[in-house]
Design a protein around this motif. Structure first.
Motif, PDB file in Angstrom:
ATOM      1  N   GLU A  74     -12.723  -6.012   1.156  1.00  0.00           N
ATOM      2  CA  GLU A  74     -13.364  -6.240   2.266  1.00  0.00           C
ATOM      3  C   GLU A  74     -14.664  -5.219   2.799  1.00  0.00           C
ATOM      4  OE1 GLU A  74     -10.329  -6.436   5.267  1.00  0.00           O
ATOM      5  OE2 GLU A  74      -9.335  -8.218   4.173  1.00  0.00           O
ATOM      6  N   ASP A  93     -16.449  -4.205   5.888  1.00  0.00           N
ATOM      7  CA  ASP A  93     -16.409  -3.929   7.232  1.00  0.00           C
ATOM      8  C   ASP A  93     -16.878  -2.572   7.766  1.00  0.00           C
ATOM      9  OD1 ASP A  93     -14.164  -2.028   6.725  1.00  0.00           O
ATOM     10  OD2 ASP A  93     -12.630  -3.934   7.016  1.00  0.00           O
ATOM     11  N   LEU A  94     -16.689  -2.385   8.945  1.00  0.00           N
ATOM     12  CA  LEU A  94     -16.952  -1.105   9.756  1.00  0.00           C
ATOM     13  C   LEU A  94     -16.531   0.177   8.913  1.00  0.00           C
ATOM     14  CD1 LEU A  94     -18.092   0.226  11.885  1.00  0.00           C
ATOM     15  CD2 LEU A  94     -16.122   0.172  13.168  1.00  0.00           C
ATOM     16  N   TYR A  95     -15.345   0.115   8.346  1.00  0.00           N
ATOM     17  CA  TYR A  95     -14.767   1.186   7.683  1.00  0.00           C
ATOM     18  C   TYR A  95     -15.271   1.293   6.141  1.00  0.00           C
ATOM     19  CZ  TYR A  95     -12.078   0.962  11.922  1.00  0.00           C
ATOM     20  OH  TYR A  95     -11.564   0.845  13.090  1.00  0.00           O
ATOM     21  N   ALA A 141     -18.068  -0.400   4.859  1.00  0.00           N
ATOM     22  CA  ALA A 141     -19.533  -0.392   4.641  1.00  0.00           C
ATOM     23  C   ALA A 141     -20.160   0.837   4.228  1.00  0.00           C
ATOM     24  CB  ALA A 141     -20.082  -0.952   5.907  1.00  0.00           C
ATOM     25  N   PHE A 170     -13.829 -10.599   2.642  1.00  0.00           N
ATOM     26  CA  PHE A 170     -14.686 -10.655   4.105  1.00  0.00           C
ATOM     27  C   PHE A 170     -15.466  -9.971   4.165  1.00  0.00           C
ATOM     28  CE2 PHE A 170     -14.088  -8.526   8.206  1.00  0.00           C
ATOM     29  CZ  PHE A 170     -14.445  -9.399   8.807  1.00  0.00           C
ATOM     30  N   CYS A 171     -16.341 -10.215   4.826  1.00  0.00           N
ATOM     31  CA  CYS A 171     -17.595  -9.391   5.306  1.00  0.00           C
ATOM     32  C   CYS A 171     -18.003  -9.575   6.632  1.00  0.00           C
ATOM     33  CB  CYS A 171     -18.623  -9.684   4.422  1.00  0.00           C
ATOM     34  SG  CYS A 171     -20.213  -8.588   4.360  1.00  0.00           S
ATOM     35  N   ASP A 172     -18.111  -8.289   7.565  1.00  0.00           N
ATOM     36  CA  ASP A 172     -18.463  -8.632   8.893  1.00  0.00           C
ATOM     37  C   ASP A 172     -19.886  -8.181   9.002  1.00  0.00           C
ATOM     38  OD1 ASP A 172     -18.584  -5.803   9.030  1.00  0.00           O
ATOM     39  OD2 ASP A 172     -16.963  -5.570  10.287  1.00  0.00           O
ATOM     40  N   SER A 173     -20.500  -7.996  10.296  1.00  0.00           N
ATOM     41  CA  SER A 173     -21.646  -8.022  10.656  1.00  0.00           C
ATOM     42  C   SER A 173     -22.074  -6.419  10.021  1.00  0.00           C
ATOM     43  CB  SER A 173     -21.777  -8.033  11.987  1.00  0.00           C
ATOM     44  OG  SER A 173     -21.168  -6.893  12.915  1.00  0.00           O
ATOM     45  N   THR A 174     -21.323  -5.556  10.257  1.00  0.00           N
ATOM     46  CA  THR A 174     -21.793  -4.194   9.438  1.00  0.00           C
ATOM     47  C   THR A 174     -21.940  -4.312   7.989  1.00  0.00           C
ATOM     48  OG1 THR A 174     -19.874  -3.336  10.942  1.00  0.00           O
ATOM     49  CG2 THR A 174     -20.976  -1.929   9.365  1.00  0.00           C
ATOM     50  N   GLY A 175     -21.313  -5.135   7.188  1.00  0.00           N
ATOM     51  CA  GLY A 175     -21.681  -5.298   6.007  1.00  0.00           C
ATOM     52  C   GLY A 175     -22.908  -6.146   5.577  1.00  0.00           C
TER      53      GLY A 175
END
Length: 116
Positions: free
Chosen positions: A21, A23-25, A27, A54-59
């Motif tokens: 994943e 994410d913030l942690y 990336a 999963f990939c959030d905006s940070t990624g």
């Protein structure tokens, strides 16, 4: 969740295989890999996202940052094999028109270094 990042180069092209994943942690791990990679000056980087759940905006920001830095040098950053969840994020954010998106890793990049 841990993020696994591995890279392989072939004739100025680099494939970055990412699993887990983004994410913030996690990336920063990907960001550090891009920073190291871009120091080598590749002309084309393809990110194999077939292992990304999963990939959030940070990624996405990490990918955009790498794209910007590569474009400044006349290079390209492409996304390959995104899973449905990641593809949806690309579509919703409009990033599918910013990145070149491949269904699979381009065949010419699957050649191993030892054959080069």
């Amino acid at each position: 969740m841990e993020l696994k990042v591995s890279t392989r180069s072939h004739a100025g092209n680099v494939v970055v295989a990412v699993a887990g994943e983004i994410d913030l942690y996690t990336a920063p791990r990907l960001q550090a890999e891009f920073t190291r990679l871009l120091g080598d000056g590749p002309s084309r980087v393809v990110i194999d996202m077939s292992g990304v759940d999963f990939c959030d905006s940070t990624g996405m920001n990490v990918l955009l940052s790498a794209l910007k830095r590569l474009k400044e040098r006349g290079g390209a950053l492409e996304v390959a094999a995104p899973r449905p969840a990641v593809r949806k994020i690309l579509q919703v954010t409009g990033l599918d028109s910013v990145f070149v998106v491949h269904e699979t890793v381009p065949e010419e990049l699957l050649i191993s270094e030892s054959q080069g």
